[in-house]
Write a protein that holds these residues in place. Structure first.
Motif, PDB file in Angstrom:
ATOM      1  N   TYR A 269       0.863  -1.180   0.000  1.00 56.43           N
ATOM      2  CA  TYR A 269       0.000   0.000   0.000  1.00 56.43           C
ATOM      3  C   TYR A 269       0.898   1.228   0.000  1.00 56.43           C
ATOM      4  CZ  TYR A 269      -3.466   3.509   1.054  1.00 56.43           C
ATOM      5  OH  TYR A 269      -4.268   4.622   0.970  1.00 56.43           O
ATOM      6  N   HIS A 270       0.664   2.132  -0.960  1.00 54.50           N
ATOM      7  CA  HIS A 270       1.514   3.317  -1.097  1.00 54.50           C
ATOM      8  C   HIS A 270       0.743   4.631  -1.025  1.00 54.50           C
ATOM      9  CE1 HIS A 270       5.090   0.962  -1.930  1.00 54.50           C
ATOM     10  NE2 HIS A 270       4.415   0.251  -2.817  1.00 54.50           N
ATOM     11  N   GLY A 271      -0.587   4.582  -0.799  1.00 57.16           N
ATOM     12  CA  GLY A 271      -1.334   5.823  -0.655  1.00 57.16           C
ATOM     13  C   GLY A 271      -2.469   5.936  -1.643  1.00 57.16           C
ATOM     14  N   ASN A 272      -3.293   6.962  -1.443  1.00 59.98           N
ATOM     15  CA  ASN A 272      -4.527   7.096  -2.223  1.00 59.98           C
ATOM     16  C   ASN A 272      -4.528   8.356  -3.081  1.00 59.98           C
ATOM     17  OD1 ASN A 272      -7.132   6.460  -3.094  1.00 59.98           O
ATOM     18  ND2 ASN A 272      -8.073   7.715  -1.504  1.00 59.98           N
TER      19      ASN A 272
ATOM     20  N   ILE B 152      -1.811   5.192  -5.629  1.00 62.64           N
ATOM     21  CA  ILE B 152      -2.823   4.144  -5.498  1.00 62.64           C
ATOM     22  C   ILE B 152      -2.660   3.091  -6.585  1.00 62.64           C
ATOM     23  CG2 ILE B 152      -4.619   5.320  -6.843  1.00 62.64           C
ATOM     24  CD1 ILE B 152      -5.102   3.151  -3.679  1.00 62.64           C
ATOM     25  N   VAL B 153      -2.160   3.467  -7.757  1.00 62.52           N
ATOM     26  CA  VAL B 153      -1.935   2.478  -8.803  1.00 62.52           C
ATOM     27  C   VAL B 153      -0.660   1.689  -8.528  1.00 62.52           C
ATOM     28  CG1 VAL B 153      -1.758   2.098 -11.294  1.00 62.52           C
ATOM     29  CG2 VAL B 153      -3.212   3.908 -10.424  1.00 62.52           C
ATOM     30  N   ALA B 154       0.301   2.293  -7.843  1.00 66.00           N
ATOM     31  CA  ALA B 154       1.473   1.540  -7.381  1.00 66.00           C
ATOM     32  C   ALA B 154       1.086   0.538  -6.301  1.00 66.00           C
ATOM     33  CB  ALA B 154       2.536   2.498  -6.854  1.00 66.00           C
TER      34      ALA B 154
ATOM     35  N   GLY C 101       1.736   3.372 -16.645  1.00 61.96           N
ATOM     36  CA  GLY C 101       3.121   2.922 -16.484  1.00 61.96           C
ATOM     37  C   GLY C 101       3.422   2.143 -15.231  1.00 61.96           C
ATOM     38  N   HIS C 102       2.443   1.405 -14.682  1.00 61.88           N
ATOM     39  CA  HIS C 102       2.692   0.664 -13.445  1.00 61.88           C
ATOM     40  C   HIS C 102       2.664  -0.829 -13.690  1.00 61.88           C
ATOM     41  CE1 HIS C 102       2.636   3.993 -10.506  1.00 61.88           C
ATOM     42  NE2 HIS C 102       1.933   4.579 -11.451  1.00 61.88           N
TER      43      HIS C 102
END
Length: 444
Positions: A148-151, A156-158, A172-173
């Motif tokens: 989880y990297h944030g919203n 959020i896509v990472a 690009g993820h």
């Protein structure tokens, strides 16, 4: 659960909860079924509701109150800064902001001299991704499914978990599986096999995607919400080698794991490696004022000496947040808070959780370090079938009923109290978990 005798409630819990439900739109929730628990005050590792009921905080709220609730030095620093200057535009120089950045760089590895301040962890990761893309001239970012990297848009896509799926608007993820021996994706039977196969998988994805297209590998040093999965020995060093081999920026997300949570200033300190960008938030000031940031390696910072960095935030380096950082990092140093987290994890939490795992069939695995642990609960140890959401809901209610405020995720109870927790408080919280698991075992 303790009731504070002299704390006559001005407003009942039910009234506060209803007012909140009426006017506050909550994150990650279906709004109609909410029953938010009021919290009106706290001290150290304890919080109180509006009716004076006391709870031992084994959640640190969102795993961020590392220094404990209402630390007097941090509260006083915020008050003093508010009297001097409440806000200032990021373009101006400010002594408190400069001091906060300097103190952060002092606990970072050598070769980091600058900090870009954000409002929290999500936009810290957002801007680290931006820096990596601009520095390399490449586009893709590799991160893990269990993460989880944030919203925010790219963060959020990472992210790897379910929260990414309805929010996939950024480009690009690419995602990979990281090491997680208990539920290995690589048919591994040892930590060494899991590490080697996870690294092979990562490198093959780099090659298959085209190394020349990959700007960054973004990893939580220790995945937190995904399950407190401490990487096996050699994994982060192997990722560092892959990044060096292919000219990829290594971003380590220390938003949850940093500033004492694992018993180190940064979780990666225990693994003997240095990333290119470090993102932080949460524990840097225990969330007293919203703040986050990117600690930038000197090589990447120098890239922008003659190039404009196309990013900024109105509240970047907000003076109230900066003052709270100065006080929090200072207190961590002066009061041995990092050492306390390391010792309590090694001498109390770790051994107690290992003993619980021996006694309770519901426990499939315990893992962690410092004050960053997870108890993974299963219906069957042989098949490792996770317990149901209904079981987890009932466990959470039972823990609250005994005066413990837990952090529950999926089929896990995370043991994540503040870094200032005492041995007695740790034992008390673990005794409650033990008692509740015993009750559930007898009822099965």
């Amino acid at each position: 659960m303790t009731l504070i005798a002299d704390a006559a409630p001005a407003t009942p819990n039910a009234d506060i909860s209803e007012a909140d439900r009426t006017h506050v739109f909550h994150s990650w929730s279906a709004q109609g079924s909410l029953a938010p628990m009021p919290i009106v005050s706290g001290a150290g590792c304890v919080v109180w509701d509006a009716e004076g009921n006391e709870y031992l905080d084994f959640s640190s709220q969102l795993v961020n109150v590392n220094i404990g609730h209402q630390h007097p030095k941090v509260v006083a620093a915020i008050q003093a800064q508010a009297e001097l200057l409440t806000t200032v535009a990021p373009a101006h120089a400010n002594a408190t902001r400069a001091q906060a950045a300097a103190m952060i760089c002092e606990v970072a590895p050598a070769g980091f001299s600058k900090v870009f301040f954000t409002n929290g962890g999500a936009d810290a990761n957002e801007n680290a991704i931006r820096m990596a893309r601009l520095f390399t001239g490449r586009d893709k970012v590799i991160s893990r499914y269990r993460s989880y990297h944030g919203n925010t848009g790219a963060a959020i896509v990472a992210t790897g978990d379910w929260r990414r799926i309805p929010n996939e608007y950024a480009r690009g993820h690419v995602h990979v599986f990281g090491p997680y021996l208990y539920r290995s994706e690589f048919w591994a039977t040892t930590e060494q096999e899991e590490c080697a196969r996870a690294l092979h998988h990562l490198e093959r994805v780099v090659q298959a995607e085209g190394a020349s297209t990959i700007a960054a590998i973004l990893l939580e040093s220790v995945p937190g919400t995904a399950g407190v999965m401490t990487p096996p020995k050699g994994y982060l060093a192997g990722v560092r080698e892959i990044c060096d081999r292919y000219g990829i920026v290594l971003i380590l997300d220390e938003v949850m794991a940093g500033f004492g949570r694992t018993g180190e200033w940064f979780a990666f300190d225990a693994h003997g490696i240095t990333p290119d960008l470090i993102t932080f938030a949460k524990g840097v000031n225990s969330g007293y004022v919203p703040v986050g940031g990117v600690i930038i390696s000197d090589a990447i910072a120098a890239h922008f000496d003659d190039r404009v960095f196309p990013g900024g935030l109105t509240y970047s380096g907000h003076p109230l947040a900066a003052a709270s950082i100065v006080a929090a990092v200072g207190a961590m140093r002066e009061e041995g808070i990092i050492d306390n987290a390391r010792r309590v994890g090694a001498e109390v939490i770790g051994p107690r959780l290992a003993a619980l795992a021996e006694r309770h069939e519901l426990i499939g695995e315990v893992r962690g370090s410092g004050v960053f642990w997870a108890i993974e609960l299963v219906d069957d140890r042989e098949t490792r079938t996770p317990v149901s959401a209904a079981t987890m809901g009932a466990l959470k209610a039972a823990l609250l009923g005994r005066g413990l405020l837990p952090f529950v995720a999926d089929n896990r109870i995370h043991v994540v109290p503040p870094c200032v927790i005492t041995d007695d408080e740790a034992h008390r919280g673990l005794d409650i978990i033990d008692a509740v698991l015993t009750e559930f075992a007898s009822a099965r």
